[in-house]
Scaffold this motif. Structure first.
Motif, mmCIF file in Angstrom:
data_model
loop_
_atom_site.group_PDB
_atom_site.id
_atom_site.type_symbol
_atom_site.label_atom_id
_atom_site.label_comp_id
_atom_site.label_asym_id
_atom_site.label_seq_id
_atom_site.Cartn_x
_atom_site.Cartn_y
_atom_site.Cartn_z
ATOM 1 N N ASP A 12 -59.128 83.596 152.445
ATOM 2 C CA ASP A 12 -60.129 83.536 151.364
ATOM 3 C C ASP A 12 -59.686 84.038 150.181
ATOM 4 O O ASP A 12 -59.848 83.367 149.098
ATOM 5 N N LEU A 13 -58.712 84.982 149.987
ATOM 6 C CA LEU A 13 -58.293 85.563 148.646
ATOM 7 C C LEU A 13 -57.431 84.687 148.068
ATOM 8 O O LEU A 13 -57.223 84.414 146.854
ATOM 9 N N ALA A 14 -56.478 84.170 148.976
ATOM 10 C CA ALA A 14 -55.651 83.070 148.481
ATOM 11 C C ALA A 14 -56.143 81.679 147.851
ATOM 12 O O ALA A 14 -55.723 81.200 146.741
ATOM 13 N N LYS A 15 -57.230 81.342 148.575
ATOM 14 C CA LYS A 15 -58.038 80.290 148.027
ATOM 15 C C LYS A 15 -58.579 80.483 146.740
ATOM 16 O O LYS A 15 -58.687 79.590 145.681
ATOM 17 N N ARG A 16 -59.187 81.707 146.718
ATOM 18 C CA ARG A 16 -59.893 82.198 145.418
ATOM 19 C C ARG A 16 -58.920 82.342 144.290
ATOM 20 O O ARG A 16 -59.280 81.745 143.100
#
Length: 224
Positions: A24-28
Motif C-alpha cells: 500500500d505504501l509503495a502504491k501511495r
C-alpha cells in the motif's frame, strides 16, 4: 529447537502482517510521485512553449519567425521531461488532430536520444517514427537522410520536434557539426520548432555560434 521454531513462526507472521502495508505504501508513493508539483517554472515553461505556438500562427499568415528553438537545461532529476510532458498533455496545440481529409496528424514528435546515437542514427530513428514502412538503402548518406527527414517532417505536418536527453548529440562528436545540423533543420520555410532538453553540457551548442543562439530561447531548470 522450540525457541527457534517460535522465532521463525513470529517472523512469518510479521511478514504476512507487514507485506500488505508495504504494498500500500509503495502504491501511495507512486501516486504521489506521479502528481505534478506546480511552481512558477511551469508558468514560465508554458510561456516559452506558447511562443513556439505563436511561431506557427505567424507562419500561417506568411511570417516565418527565426527564433524557433527552445533549450530546456537542468541537472538530471530536475523534472524537465516530466514538466514538458505535462505541458504537451495540457496544451491542445500539441495534440493530434484530423486534417482536411480526416487523416490523423501529430504536430509533436518526441524522441529520447541514446548515448551511442550518431547524427545518422538520429535521422533514421526520426524517419522511422514518421514512416515506419520506410526501407533504408544500405549506402544512404547522412546528407540524403536529413534531406528526406525534412521532407517527411513537412509532409507529416510535424511542427514541434522534441529531442530529450539531447546532450547525447555531443558525446564524442563535433559541436560545430551538431550546430550546423540544428540550423539546417530550422533553415526552412516550414515552421518547424525544435525543443531540446538535457543536462548542462547541452549549453555548449549555444557557445561560439551567434546564429544558433539568436534563434533560440533557453530555460534552466533547478531542483525543487
Amino acid at each position: 529447537m522450540d525457541n527457534l521454531k517460535r522465532y521463525t513462526d513470529s517472523l512469518e507472521q510479521a511478514e504476512a502482517f507487514y507485506r500488505p502495508k508495504v504494498a500500500d505504501l509503495a502504491k501511495r508513493a507512486a501516486e504521489i510521485k506521479a502528481r505534478p508539483i506546480r511552481s512558477g517554472r511551469d508558468a514560465l515553461l508554458a510561456e516559452h512553449l506558447n511562443r513556439l505556438n505563436g511561431n506557427v500562427v505567424s507562419a500561417r499568415h506568411g511570417l516565418v519567425m527565426r527564433e524557433r528553438a527552445l533549450f530546456v537545461i537542468g541537472e538530471s532529476g530536475a523534472g524537465k521531461t516530466f514538466a514538458l510532458n505535462l505541458q504537451f498533455k495540457e496544451n491542445e496545440a500539441f495534440h493530434r488532430y484530423l486534417d482536411a481529409r480526416d487523416r490523423p496528424v501529430s504536430p509533436l514528435v518526441t524522441l529520447e536520444l541514446r548515448a551511442s546515437m550518431r547524427r545518422k542514427d538520429l535521422a533514421m530513428a526520426l524517419i522511422e517514427l514518421l514512416n515506419p514502412d520506410h526501407v533504408f538503402h544500405a549506402r544512404v548518406t547522412e546528407d540524403a537522410l536529413f534531406k528526406l527527414l525534412k521532407t517527411q517532417l513537412r509532409e507529416r505536418g510535424v511542427l514541434y520536434l522534441h529531442l530529450d536527453e539531447a546532450q547525447h548529440l555531443l558525446k564524442g562528436k563535433d559541436v560545430l557539426a551538431v550546430q550546423n545540423l540544428l540550423k539546417s533543420l530550422l533553415d526552412t520555410e516550414w515552421p518547424l520548432n525544435i525543443i531540446l532538453s538535457g543536462v548542462e553540457s547541452l549549453s555548449k551548442l549555444l557557445k561560439d555560434d551567434n546564429q544558433l543562439a539568436n534563434r533560440s530561447h533557453v530555460m534552466r531548470f533547478e531542483r525543487l
